[in-house]
Write a protein that holds these residues in place. Sequence first.
Motif, PDB file in Angstrom:
ATOM      1  N   SER A  14       0.807  -1.226   0.000  1.00 17.18           N
ATOM      2  CA  SER A  14       0.000   0.000   0.000  1.00 17.18           C
ATOM      3  C   SER A  14       0.838   1.275   0.000  1.00 17.18           C
ATOM      4  N   TYR A  15       2.165   1.163   0.112  1.00 18.32           N
ATOM      5  CA  TYR A  15       3.001   2.354   0.053  1.00 18.32           C
ATOM      6  C   TYR A  15       3.090   2.879  -1.378  1.00 18.32           C
ATOM      7  N   SER A  16       3.347   4.167  -1.495  1.00 17.66           N
ATOM      8  CA  SER A  16       3.617   4.753  -2.805  1.00 17.66           C
ATOM      9  C   SER A  16       4.951   4.231  -3.329  1.00 17.66           C
ATOM     10  N   SER A  17       5.042   4.048  -4.643  1.00 14.78           N
ATOM     11  CA  SER A  17       6.316   3.620  -5.237  1.00 14.78           C
ATOM     12  C   SER A  17       7.387   4.692  -5.082  1.00 14.78           C
ATOM     13  N   ASP A  18       6.973   5.923  -4.754  1.00 16.66           N
ATOM     14  CA  ASP A  18       7.948   6.981  -4.452  1.00 16.66           C
ATOM     15  C   ASP A  18       8.663   6.711  -3.126  1.00 16.66           C
ATOM     16  N   GLY A 241       8.910 -14.436  -1.890  1.00 16.07           N
ATOM     17  CA  GLY A 241       7.490 -14.090  -1.961  1.00 16.07           C
ATOM     18  C   GLY A 241       6.946 -13.405  -0.717  1.00 16.07           C
ATOM     19  N   ALA A 242       5.778 -12.795  -0.899  1.00 18.40           N
ATOM     20  CA  ALA A 242       5.032 -12.224   0.226  1.00 18.40           C
ATOM     21  C   ALA A 242       3.578 -12.084  -0.199  1.00 18.40           C
ATOM     22  N   LYS A 243       2.718 -12.063   0.788  1.00 22.60           N
ATOM     23  CA  LYS A 243       1.285 -11.877   0.536  1.00 22.60           C
ATOM     24  C   LYS A 243       0.937 -10.404   0.690  1.00 22.60           C
ATOM     25  N   TYR A 244       0.048  -9.930  -0.154  1.00 18.25           N
ATOM     26  CA  TYR A 244      -0.423  -8.542  -0.091  1.00 18.25           C
ATOM     27  C   TYR A 244      -1.870  -8.569   0.378  1.00 18.25           C
ATOM     28  N   TYR A 245      -2.121  -8.033   1.585  1.00 17.53           N
ATOM     29  CA  TYR A 245      -3.456  -8.053   2.186  1.00 17.53           C
ATOM     30  C   TYR A 245      -4.283  -6.863   1.698  1.00 17.53           C
ATOM     31  N   LYS A 246      -4.605  -6.888   0.436  1.00 20.28           N
ATOM     32  CA  LYS A 246      -5.326  -5.781  -0.186  1.00 20.28           C
ATOM     33  C   LYS A 246      -6.688  -5.559   0.457  1.00 20.28           C
ATOM     34  N   GLU A 247      -7.273  -6.643   0.981  1.00 23.61           N
ATOM     35  CA  GLU A 247      -8.615  -6.564   1.580  1.00 23.61           C
ATOM     36  C   GLU A 247      -8.630  -5.751   2.879  1.00 23.61           C
ATOM     37  N   TRP A 248      -7.462  -5.396   3.401  1.00 26.07           N
ATOM     38  CA  TRP A 248      -7.385  -4.642   4.655  1.00 26.07           C
ATOM     39  C   TRP A 248      -7.052  -3.172   4.428  1.00 26.07           C
ATOM     40  N   LEU A 249      -7.247  -2.697   3.229  1.00 23.95           N
ATOM     41  CA  LEU A 249      -6.903  -1.304   2.920  1.00 23.95           C
ATOM     42  C   LEU A 249      -7.581  -0.309   3.857  1.00 23.95           C
ATOM     43  N   LYS A 251      -8.198  -0.693   6.904  1.00 25.83           N
ATOM     44  CA  LYS A 251      -7.615  -0.782   8.249  1.00 25.83           C
ATOM     45  C   LYS A 251      -6.152  -0.354   8.264  1.00 25.83           C
ATOM     46  N   ASP A 252      -5.619   0.011   7.119  1.00 28.11           N
ATOM     47  CA  ASP A 252      -4.189   0.266   6.973  1.00 28.11           C
ATOM     48  C   ASP A 252      -3.776   1.580   7.630  1.00 28.11           C
ATOM     49  N   VAL A 253      -2.747   1.518   8.485  1.00 28.38           N
ATOM     50  CA  VAL A 253      -2.219   2.741   9.114  1.00 28.38           C
ATOM     51  C   VAL A 253      -0.760   2.985   8.704  1.00 28.38           C
ATOM     52  N   SER A 254      -0.306   2.285   7.666  1.00 27.71           N
ATOM     53  CA  SER A 254       1.089   2.403   7.227  1.00 27.71           C
ATOM     54  C   SER A 254       1.440   3.838   6.873  1.00 27.71           C
ATOM     55  N   GLY A 255       0.598   4.464   6.072  1.00 22.73           N
ATOM     56  CA  GLY A 255       0.852   5.841   5.657  1.00 22.73           C
ATOM     57  C   GLY A 255       0.743   6.813   6.809  1.00 22.73           C
ATOM     58  N   ALA A 256      -0.220   6.574   7.700  1.00 19.23           N
ATOM     59  CA  ALA A 256      -0.403   7.467   8.859  1.00 19.23           C
ATOM     60  C   ALA A 256       0.826   7.444   9.759  1.00 19.23           C
ATOM     61  N   PHE A 257       1.402   6.261   9.966  1.00 18.04           N
ATOM     62  CA  PHE A 257       2.618   6.145  10.782  1.00 18.04           C
ATOM     63  C   PHE A 257       3.751   6.955  10.150  1.00 18.04           C
ATOM     64  N   ILE A 258       3.989   6.744   8.860  1.00 15.34           N
ATOM     65  CA  ILE A 258       5.084   7.433   8.164  1.00 15.34           C
ATOM     66  C   ILE A 258       4.874   8.949   8.189  1.00 15.34           C
ATOM     67  N   ASP A 259       3.663   9.389   7.870  1.00 10.88           N
ATOM     68  CA  ASP A 259       3.395  10.833   7.798  1.00 10.88           C
ATOM     69  C   ASP A 259       3.547  11.509   9.160  1.00 10.88           C
ATOM     70  N   THR A 260       3.088  10.822  10.212  1.00 14.11           N
ATOM     71  CA  THR A 260       3.174  11.394  11.567  1.00 14.11           C
ATOM     72  C   THR A 260       4.624  11.633  11.970  1.00 14.11           C
ATOM     73  N   ILE A 261       5.495  10.670  11.656  1.00 15.65           N
ATOM     74  CA  ILE A 261       6.918  10.829  12.001  1.00 15.65           C
ATOM     75  C   ILE A 261       7.570  11.872  11.097  1.00 15.65           C
ATOM     76  N   THR A 262       7.286  11.796   9.806  1.00 10.49           N
ATOM     77  CA  THR A 262       7.904  12.709   8.833  1.00 10.49           C
ATOM     78  C   THR A 262       7.625  14.170   9.183  1.00 10.49           C
ATOM     79  N   GLU A 263       6.414  14.448   9.673  1.00  9.24           N
ATOM     80  CA  GLU A 263       6.031  15.820  10.022  1.00  9.24           C
ATOM     81  C   GLU A 263       6.901  16.394  11.144  1.00  9.24           C
ATOM     82  N   ARG A 264       7.566  15.530  11.913  1.00  6.26           N
ATOM     83  CA  ARG A 264       8.374  15.999  13.044  1.00  6.26           C
ATOM     84  C   ARG A 264       9.789  16.377  12.629  1.00  6.26           C
ATOM     85  N   PHE A 265      10.197  16.040  11.409  1.00  2.36           N
ATOM     86  CA  PHE A 265      11.583  16.326  11.004  1.00  2.36           C
ATOM     87  C   PHE A 265      11.923  17.810  11.108  1.00  2.36           C
ATOM     88  N   SER A 266      10.958  18.656  10.774  1.00  2.00           N
ATOM     89  CA  SER A 266      11.225  20.104  10.804  1.00  2.00           C
ATOM     90  C   SER A 266      11.295  20.635  12.236  1.00  2.00           C
TER      91      SER A 266
END
Length: 371
Positions: A14-18, A241-249, A251-266
């Motif tokens: 679910s992460y951006s390819s960026d 290999g790995a499984k991609y749990y697309k059905e849990w989109l 419930k996903d907090v992956s982006g929220a975790f990254i964004d919350t930390i990233t906002e603190r860099f400044s």
Amino acid sequence: MRFRHIKEPSSMGSYSSDDVIFLLKNISDLIKEQSNEEREFIMQNGGHYSEMLPIEYFPTEEYMEIFYKTLASTKEKVAKAAAIVGELIYRQKGENAVIVSLARAGTPIGILIKRYLEWKYKKKFSHYSISIIRGKGIDENALKYILNRHNPQDIQFVDGWTGKGAINEVLNKATSDFYDKYGIRISEKLAVLADPAHCVELYGTREDFLIPSACLNSTVSGLVSRTVLRDDIIGENDFHGAKYYKEWLDKDVSGAFIDTITERFSNIAIMEKDIENIEGKVYNKGIKEVTEIKEKYNIRDINLVKPGVGETTRVLLRRVPWKILVDDINNPNLKHILILAEDKKVPVEVYKDMSYSCCGLIKSKAKESVK
């Protein structure tokens, strides 16, 4: 050297390819998850953990509340640790640094380091996530894919934290084997956010604190499972290999975790003394303490002893725990550990003689102990 017959990665997670490119084969329809009890028995009687996937623990509302509270209380600490590691990497690798995180615990940490470097140095950095498996080694096809695009001296391996240092040893052997096969030297140095085992030179902190991404499984790791290596589903030219749990989109907090930390860099200021305080010396304290625990509790296999907050969390989520050792029952880093232990009816014991906050002991399922 140009490696041939290396496949292009499929879209994964679910992460951006960026943020990251997963060099993994999507095996979502090729493998069935198994219960912790079933897997534990198989693993302790000759099977390998990488040939199976656990049924993922889906957190309760109470547990998710701890995740969010922990994220709120540790976001600046995590941001600073990620920034320190980023600076250490930049000083060694420069502007061509290539982050290669070890799936899956390393993936969110690799993204944080990449984002810090891009924020600080105003340029793009590459980040790939690849598989490494204790007892089987690193995904050589993934390494070849990276080497077709980057110089070997620019590669920096990244993981989330150290337990007793097992993956460090696997990485050392894997890079040595790769050199023997192909004559290409890749640094075996591992960078981590937290190094409570005192076994790596590049780290953000040696405090054994709760990194919020250790609280959860796939829902904070791009909806990607642990990695799998099995001959019937992973071909000679495939990535692990790995499984991609697309059905849990939802419930996903992956982006929220990254964004919350990233906002603190400044908001954080990395001073020269912060970098100078990173000793860069390796003491391997972790394995010494783990050996003492193994002997005191008469545990037959050192792999059944999992020290540190991150590893103990994994024991409670996807193994069959026997007992949890904690340094202090009131340690604020252990709230989620105590909830999980109570949920799974696992006894908790205070054990003062360790530098870790806690340690998970796995129940023996060897044939001779099964009645």
